[in-house]
Scaffold this motif. Structure first.
Motif, short mmCIF file in Angstrom:
data_model
loop_
_atom_site.label_atom_id
_atom_site.label_comp_id
_atom_site.label_asym_id
_atom_site.label_seq_id
_atom_site.Cartn_x
_atom_site.Cartn_y
_atom_site.Cartn_z
N TYR A 25 0.85 -1.20 0.00
CA TYR A 25 0.00 0.00 0.00
C TYR A 25 0.88 1.23 0.00
O TYR A 25 1.46 1.60 1.03
N CYS A 29 -0.41 10.45 0.02
CA CYS A 29 -0.55 11.78 0.63
C CYS A 29 0.79 12.40 1.03
O CYS A 29 0.91 13.60 1.14
N CYS A 38 1.94 3.34 3.29
CA CYS A 38 0.89 3.98 4.07
C CYS A 38 0.95 3.56 5.54
O CYS A 38 1.17 2.39 5.84
N HIS A 42 -3.27 9.53 6.16
CA HIS A 42 -4.16 10.22 5.22
C HIS A 42 -5.56 10.43 5.80
O HIS A 42 -6.36 11.16 5.22
N GLN A 43 -5.87 9.81 6.94
CA GLN A 43 -7.19 9.93 7.53
C GLN A 43 -7.59 11.40 7.65
O GLN A 43 -6.81 12.22 8.10
N SER A 46 -8.48 13.78 1.47
CA SER A 46 -9.12 13.14 0.31
C SER A 46 -8.22 12.07 -0.31
O SER A 46 -8.57 11.47 -1.32
N THR A 48 -6.14 8.43 -0.55
CA THR A 48 -6.23 7.03 -0.16
C THR A 48 -4.96 6.34 -0.64
O THR A 48 -4.38 6.74 -1.65
#
Length: 81
Positions: A25, A29, A38, A42-43, A46, A48
């Motif tokens: 993954y 961001c 990841c 990014h929570q 916009s 992912t």
């Protein structure tokens, strides 16, 4: 279309060893502390993560500037930033 801009982690690719058939993954961001992967940072944005499955065992050069036109792979865009 995403109007937010990613954080530029580095202006060079990150070399990682990937294994055939495994899913990774990629952080899109730029906020992850586990670059180029990841960590959930990014929570609330916009962005992912981008899931990709390695096609073979190899050293992959993943984009760290988050501006590549070929995510998750580096395409040299960082040279013009």
């Amino acid at each position: 279309m995403n109007m937010e801009k990613p954080v530029i982690g580095k202006k060079e690719p990150i070399a990682v060893e990937v294994k055939k058939g495994e899913t990774y993954y990629w952080c899109s961001c730029g906020k992850s502390s586990k670059q180029p992967f990841c960590d959930g940072s990014h929570q609330g944005t916009s962005f992912t993560p981008l899931a990709f499955t390695a096609e073979k065992d190899e050293t992959a050069y993943l984009c760290a500037c988050k501006c590549t036109k070929n995510p998750p792979f580096c395409d040299g865009t960082h040279k013009s930033l």
